[in-house]
Motif scaffolding. Structure first.
Motif, PDB file in Angstrom:
ATOM      1  N   UNK A  68       0.901  -1.204  -0.122  1.00  0.00           N
ATOM      2  CA  UNK A  68      -0.116   0.014  -0.112  1.00  0.00           C
ATOM      3  C   UNK A  68       0.945   1.226   0.140  1.00  0.00           C
ATOM      4  N   UNK A  69       1.884   1.228   0.880  1.00  0.00           N
ATOM      5  CA  UNK A  69       2.756   2.470   0.830  1.00  0.00           C
ATOM      6  C   UNK A  69       3.563   2.629  -0.209  1.00  0.00           C
ATOM      7  N   UNK A  77      -0.144  14.068  -3.964  1.00  0.00           N
ATOM      8  CA  UNK A  77      -1.627  14.730  -3.254  1.00  0.00           C
ATOM      9  C   UNK A  77      -1.567  14.388  -1.898  1.00  0.00           C
ATOM     10  N   UNK A  78      -2.415  15.473  -1.321  1.00  0.00           N
ATOM     11  CA  UNK A  78      -2.542  15.122   0.282  1.00  0.00           C
ATOM     12  C   UNK A  78      -2.971  13.926   0.716  1.00  0.00           C
ATOM     13  N   UNK A  79      -4.219  13.174  -0.012  1.00  0.00           N
ATOM     14  CA  UNK A  79      -4.737  12.086  -0.061  1.00  0.00           C
ATOM     15  C   UNK A  79      -3.572  10.998  -0.236  1.00  0.00           C
ATOM     16  N   UNK A  80      -2.828  11.043  -1.012  1.00  0.00           N
ATOM     17  CA  UNK A  80      -1.752  10.224  -0.966  1.00  0.00           C
ATOM     18  C   UNK A  80      -0.798  10.008   0.079  1.00  0.00           C
ATOM     19  N   UNK A  81      -0.379  11.184   0.381  1.00  0.00           N
ATOM     20  CA  UNK A  81       0.407  11.697   1.666  1.00  0.00           C
ATOM     21  C   UNK A  81      -0.126  10.778   2.970  1.00  0.00           C
ATOM     22  N   UNK A  82      -1.391  11.017   3.126  1.00  0.00           N
ATOM     23  CA  UNK A  82      -2.319  10.352   4.213  1.00  0.00           C
ATOM     24  C   UNK A  82      -2.250   8.901   4.222  1.00  0.00           C
TER      25      UNK A  82
END
Length: 351
Positions: A68-69, A77-82
């Motif tokens: 997943x990582x 994007x911020x979603x991918x960072x989270x």
């Protein structure tokens, strides 16, 4: 094994906290050396099932969270960072804690649910602290997704976000360390009880707030998307809309287990079964951290493709190695058989 109807303390910790404790009915707090209860088959079965669940959480987290990582690594994007933060926290949560608690549950003897031994404090600290950060990531995923739907052109400052999240992580780590320090070093019993209870209440109510925010914004995301109808006849717009609905439902699914955990914890506080809260905070973060990568792999087509590719590559390499060894073995056997025939032929010639 552990008891589910009482909270068992190690002897030294019980003597520090409950030296004057007495009860007339069934005691909810027990000293480990005084436990003479024979575990019923139901309690034994529950321990084995929960222990297997912890081992399964360890396996799924170890195998799937790195995948997943990696899947979200190349995006910015911020979603991918989270999602990367979520995968990292889940992976670290399940490095040590599940095997430690599973070992206790598979043990035939009753084990303390609360201890100030180093191995117990490390397991509980990793579970509670990193599990809380994992929950924070799922909450922020729901919030960020909702604001992306409401304001598509609104941009979140990623460096600022990372700074604030890191600050929160450090603060939670300090709270955990102080709580564990109180288990070991505080001399006065009254002060110890105050510190311990305050820290537990702070963590519990903070989890309630995070859970409420995460679930609220998850449902708002789903409701907002059902209100947004894509233009008819535009296949790309309809496909994008379906993918957004699927993504919001995925975030909702990874937020739901925390609601279950908080309901169990609330039951433990409202009723006399406060020991449930202690077990809840230690074990459920492990189970949710093992469940999150399964949900993401199941719901995300890209991660599933990477998993199938990885499986195919491993299978191909294993098959090639097998055929290589098999051919080498057959060649060696042929050479040995040929040499044997030559010797036999030589021996059969009259000299």
């Amino acid at each position: 094994m552990i008891l589910f109807d009482s909270l068992v303390y190690s002897d030294d910790l019980y003597d520090t906290l409950y030296s004057d404790y007495s009860c007339n009915g069934p005691c909810r707090v027990l000293r480990l050396s005084n436990v003479t209860t024979t575990l019923s088959p139901d309690i034994q079965a529950a321990n084995y099932i929960l222990g297997l669940g912890l081992v399964f959480a360890f396996i799924s987290s170890t195998l799937l969270n790195p995948l997943v990582f990696y899947h979200f690594w190349k995006e910015s994007s911020i979603m991918d960072v989270m999602f990367r933060i979520l995968a990292l926290c889940d992976f670290l949560t399940n490095i040590y804690s599940p095997l430690f608690f599973a070992f206790q549950m598979f043990s035939p003897n009753v084990q303390p649910a609360v201890s100030r031994s180093l191995d117990h404090m490390i397991a509980q600290g990793l579970s509670c602290n990193l599990g809380c950060l994992s929950q924070s990531a799922t909450t922020l995923l729901a919030v960020a997704r909702y604001f992306r739907l409401r304001s598509p052109y609104f941009k979140i400052n990623i460096p600022l976000f990372m700074f604030l999240f890191s600050f929160y992580a450090v603060a939670m780590t300090i709270v955990t360390i102080v709580g564990k320090y109180a288990l070991v070093r505080v001399a006065e019993e009254g002060v110890y009880v105050v510190i311990r209870s305050v820290l537990k209440d702070v963590c519990f109510y903070l989890n309630i707030v995070q859970c409420f925010i995460g679930l609220t914004f998850s449902f708002l995301c789903v409701g907002k998307l059902f209100q947004m109808k894509p233009p008819k006849g535009q296949a790309i717009a309809e496909k994008t809309h379906k993918m957004r609905i699927k993504g919001c439902f995925t975030i909702l699914l990874i937020n739901l287990p925390y609601m279950v955990a908080l309901i169990i914890g609330a039951i433990g506080i409202i009723t006399t079964h406060r020991h449930i809260q202690e077990v809840n905070f230690s074990l459920l973060p492990i189970l949710t951290s093992g469940l999150n990568p399964i949900i993401l792999t199941w719901r995300n087509t890209g991660i599933k493709k990477r998993l199938y590719q990885l499986y195919g590559r491993i299978r191909s390499e294993t098959s090639d190695k097998y055929h290589l060894h098999y051919n080498a073995h057959e060649t060696a056997v042929s050479l040995v058989q040929g040499g044997t025939e030559a010797i036999n032929k030589h021996d059969s010639v009259d000299v």
